[in-house]
Design an enzyme around this catalytic site. Structure first.
Site, PDB file in Angstrom:
ATOM      1  N   ASP A   6     -10.239  -6.045  12.232  1.00 35.87           N
ATOM      2  CA  ASP A   6     -10.102  -7.445  12.623  1.00 35.87           C
ATOM      3  C   ASP A   6     -11.243  -7.899  13.528  1.00 35.87           C
ATOM      4  O   ASP A   6     -11.963  -8.858  13.221  1.00 35.87           O
ATOM      5  CB  ASP A   6      -8.743  -7.677  13.291  1.00 35.87           C
ATOM      6  CG  ASP A   6      -8.344  -6.550  14.241  1.00 35.87           C
ATOM      7  OD1 ASP A   6      -9.221  -5.760  14.643  1.00 35.87           O
ATOM      8  OD2 ASP A   6      -7.156  -6.471  14.590  1.00 35.87           O
ATOM      9  N   ASP A  65       0.823  -1.213   0.000  1.00 31.82           N
ATOM     10  CA  ASP A  65       0.000   0.000   0.000  1.00 31.82           C
ATOM     11  C   ASP A  65       0.858   1.265   0.000  1.00 31.82           C
ATOM     12  O   ASP A  65       0.326   2.363  -0.115  1.00 31.82           O
ATOM     13  CB  ASP A  65      -0.930   0.011   1.216  1.00 31.82           C
ATOM     14  CG  ASP A  65      -2.397   0.004   0.810  1.00 31.82           C
ATOM     15  OD1 ASP A  65      -2.691  -0.277  -0.362  1.00 31.82           O
ATOM     16  OD2 ASP A  65      -3.248   0.282   1.679  1.00 31.82           O
TER      17      ASP A  65
END
Length: 771
Positions: A359, A174
């Site tokens: 998450d 990224d």
């Protein structure tokens, strides 16, 4: 019925016992009888804990019931005997403290439930020759981390024990996205281009896949979802469109399982071998989470110098709490060191991204769909902790804001699909992160009374001894019983206190505007060339001054109001307890320098070495010598030799060792340091990684054996065995040392600045005279 309950009687005993205790908690007792009951319960808990003829599960339930009784009686006392109106200001201060206590008690009771029956899973190892083994994609997301960190993790991933035709590894970059490479700032754009090319070359050399994307939308969750789409035709943006995948994939569905590894989380060779079997056994399993093991001390451990002496702060979560959550089928995804079943994740739309804790949010959504999770408590992934206190605050603020977002936006108590016990577990996990509110209140409450006369706690010393102290003692002993092997109760207090001042504004901002927080990457590998004062230190000096001022103001209050002696004694003791932790906080915010470029892990392993002299005039060793390795890092290692062994700086060493799997490792070393070690000498060596293949062998030796991490955890836990009261004394002693180190550092800093100022003045005077 929960599928993994060892005995149906255990939850029944807990529920019936809790109902009986709820009734008993409201029964009135004279103060003398309450004193006997309270301290009798403390004694009973101590005896139960030491009893060997009762099995651990029954013992745990009995201790829970006793502690529950004392806590509920204390809460009843607080509600009916201590809350009464005296003045508007008193009432506000009193109510603030009571609400903080209620929050603490609620988290304590939820923790009782979560940890009532921890589940210790056995490893389900797979046969690597089994043709039915699922295909696995390994995702390594990276943003701005050094190339070396990524290369270590990617190299270790290629060395995992698993059929190569069923394993694909992807570096998800990224930091080199198209958006980054087209940044209006030329310097940033050039950095992104260099990163893009470097990681592509690394992937090409390791024969793994490289993926990046156009825009950096939704941070880590967006990066993972982009990878899920590009490795699976079934998740392509347009039906039937083949994703633009650079490298090979597993066809239209991608790998059946997806491993998520943060780029600084290095897997051991047996990671897949010890986790994939759970997915083959249970088709409804969506997650297998494993512990995060850290090779370096976090800022608290480094600055207080306790890394090798006490278990790490996260070990209570990974070594105890997650075992309890796993029993209730509520173990959640922790962002890394985990395996997900792709089909279940894709069914829910991919990795969740509404909050910045993608998450836990993902796990919550999949649990609400009826899928299951598992936790394997064996450490098989080695990572890096934040280096500075500021980095630690950045990380924990993100966690706090994300869990507050989950609490506000997803509210587990009312989320459809969750089972009742999962609602309790997720509520506990998310509500815990409101701790900064109560911690700040507990700090200022005694000061409010001693300095301003606000009656925050209306109780006599006798009532405190009958109700409050038994409650506190039971809570401490119970917490130590649950988590004492992996974490000291007062160390958890320390982390919450030192972080609360900075978590509080972050948490409040998420509470007010749940959709506003943005993802911030935790910095890694900070450069600590010298000791320095953290920029975040100022609030602790303010609190120290307020606490110290409270003592003379309290004495003055006693002289003017002698009938308030009980309240003054209570708040003075409370203030002193807070002072101990302020000393510790001051030791934490004075950052120690990190001399070593790479972190060395203490070990105790046998090896063989053959020393090759640097010069022809010296004698080389004919036969290999058996030595004991003392520490290792990715740069080198240290081993101990007898003093009579001829070894010199610059000598070359042929190193041979065997890991716990029986694999042999042959590595070339060079001696760079020799120091005395009792009757022996410690020889420090650097690995001679002459080519990329040598580097891979070093990674294999240093990071490949998970038994090394498990042994380190166990050895540190054995050294840690102390009572809560010994631990409190230990904290007090290192708190004093931390305060002295901070004070000395401040004096030296001021002296240095004074010297600099004087030098500047003298130079200016010389210039004036010269003119």
């Amino acid at each position: 019925m929960i599928g993994r309950i060892a005995s149906w009687r255990d939850p029944l005993i807990l529920v019936l016992g809790a109902l009986a205790i709820l009734f008993a908690s409201a029964v009135y007792l004279p103060l003398r009888d309450q004193f006997i009951l309270g301290w009798g319960a403390v004694l009973l808990v101590i005896v139960l804990r030491r009893t060997s003829f009762i099995n651990e599960d029954t013992k745990r339930l009995l201790i829970i019931l006793v502690c529950l009784l004392i806590t509920l009686r204390y809460l009843s006392f607080r509600v009916f005997d201590t809350l009464y109106y005296t003045s508007p200001a008193d009432t506000m201060a009193m109510g603030l403290l009571f609400l903080a206590e209620c929050y603490g008690i609620a988290i304590y009771l939820l923790g009782m439930f979560v940890n009532a029956m921890p589940l210790k899973r056995k490893i389900v190892s797979v046969d690597l020759d089994d043709p039915d083994l699922p295909t696995v994609d390994v995702f390594i997301p990276t943003y701005n981390e050094p190339l070396e960190i990524v290369s270590i993790t990617a190299t270790a991933a290629t060395q995992m024990n698993y059929p190569k035709d069923k394993l694909n590894i992807y570096i998800l970059d990224d930091g080199g996205s198209i958006q980054k490479r087209l940044d209006p700032n030329p310097r940033k754009a050039l950095q992104a281009v260099k990163r893009h090319e470097s990681l592509k070359n690394l992937a090409r050399f390791l024969e793994v896949n490289y993926l990046t994307r156009g825009k950096n939308d939704h941070a880590k969750a967006g990066n993972l979802n982009s990878a899920l789409k590009r490795t699976s035709w079934s998740m392509a943006d347009e039906p039937g469109k083949v994703p633009l995948l650079e490298g090979r994939g597993f066809g239209d569905k991608g790998g059946e399982l997806v491993v998520i590894l943060d780029c600084d989380h290095v897997p051991s060779k047996d990671f897949l071998q010890n986790t994939v079997g759970l997915f083959m056994r249970d088709k409804k399993l969506f997650l297998c989470q494993t512990p995060h093991f850290f090779i370096n001390p976090d800022p608290v451990e480094r600055n207080l110098n306790i890394f090798q002496q006490k278990p790490a702060e996260n070990e209570m979560f990974y070594g105890s709490v997650l075992l309890g959550l796993d029993y209730w089928d509520s173990a959640f995804f922790c962002g890394s060191a985990a395996i997900l079943r792709r089909s279940h994740v894709q069914e829910s739309g991919g990795i969740a991204g509404e909050t910045i804790t993608e998450d836990a949010e993902t796990a919550l959504g999949l649990h609400s769909r009826g899928y299951k999770s598992a936790y394997v408590s064996k450490p098989m992934v080695c990572g890096l902790s934040p280096e500075t206190f500021g980095d630690l605050v950045t990380q924990r603020n993100r966690w706090a804001q994300g869990m507050v977002q989950i609490f506000m936006l997803k509210n587990p108590l009312f989320l459809k699909g969750l089972r009742w016990f999962q609602r309790i577990c997720y509520t506990n996990s998310s509500a815990f992160w409101f701790f900064s509110l109560s911690r700040v209140v507990f700090f200022i409450a005694p000061i409010l009374y001693l300095a301003f006369g606000l009656r925050v706690y209306n109780a006599s010393l006798a009532q405190v001894m009958a109700f409050t102290m038994p409650h506190l003692f039971c809570a401490i002993i119970f917490t130590d019983f649950l988590h004492g092997k992996v974490r000291h109760p007062f160390f958890s207090e320390l982390y919450e206190i030192v972080l609360s001042l900075y978590n509080l504004p972050a948490m409040i901002s998420a509470l007010i505007s749940p959709k506003s927080p943005s993802f911030k990457v935790t910095p890694k590998e900070a450069n600590l060339k010298q000791d320095f004062l953290s920029p975040l230190a100022k609030p602790f000096y303010v609190i120290l001054i307020l606490i110290l001022l409270a003592y003379p103001l309290g004495l003055l209050r006693w002289m003017n109001h002698p009938l308030e002696l009980d309240a003054i004694i209570i708040t003075m003791a409370w203030n002193t307890f807070n002072l101990t932790f302020v000393f510790l906080c001051l030791g934490i915010v004075w950052e120690r320098r990190q001399i070593r470029r790479k972190h060395r892990m203490p070990v105790h392993e046998e090896a063989r070495v053959r020393i090759l002299a640097r010069s022809e005039s010296s004698m080389s060793m004919e036969e290999p010598l058996r030595v004991m390795v003392q520490d290792i890092s990715e740069d080198g290692l240290g081993f101990v030799v007898p003093k009579n062994i001829d070894v010199n700086i610059g000598d070359r060493v042929e190193f041979q060792a065997r890991d716990s799997y029986g694999n042999e490792h042959f590595l070339p070393l060079e001696v760079v340091r020799i120091s005395p070690a009792g009757k022996n000498r410690l020889v420090g060596c650097l690995f001679q990684a002459e080519d990329p293949f040598s580097f891979a062998r070093v990674v294999s030796y240093v990071y490949g054996d998970s038994q090394r991490w498990e042994d380190f955890w166990e050895n540190r836990r054995q050294r840690h065995k102390t009572s809560p009261w010994q631990g409190l004394g230990y904290l007090f002693s290192i708190g004093i040392r931390g305060f002295v180190r901070n004070f000395r550092g401040i004096v030296l800093l001021l002296w240095s600045q004074l010297g600099t100022g004087v030098a500047i003045i003298l130079r200016r005077l010389k210039i004036v005279r010269a003119r």
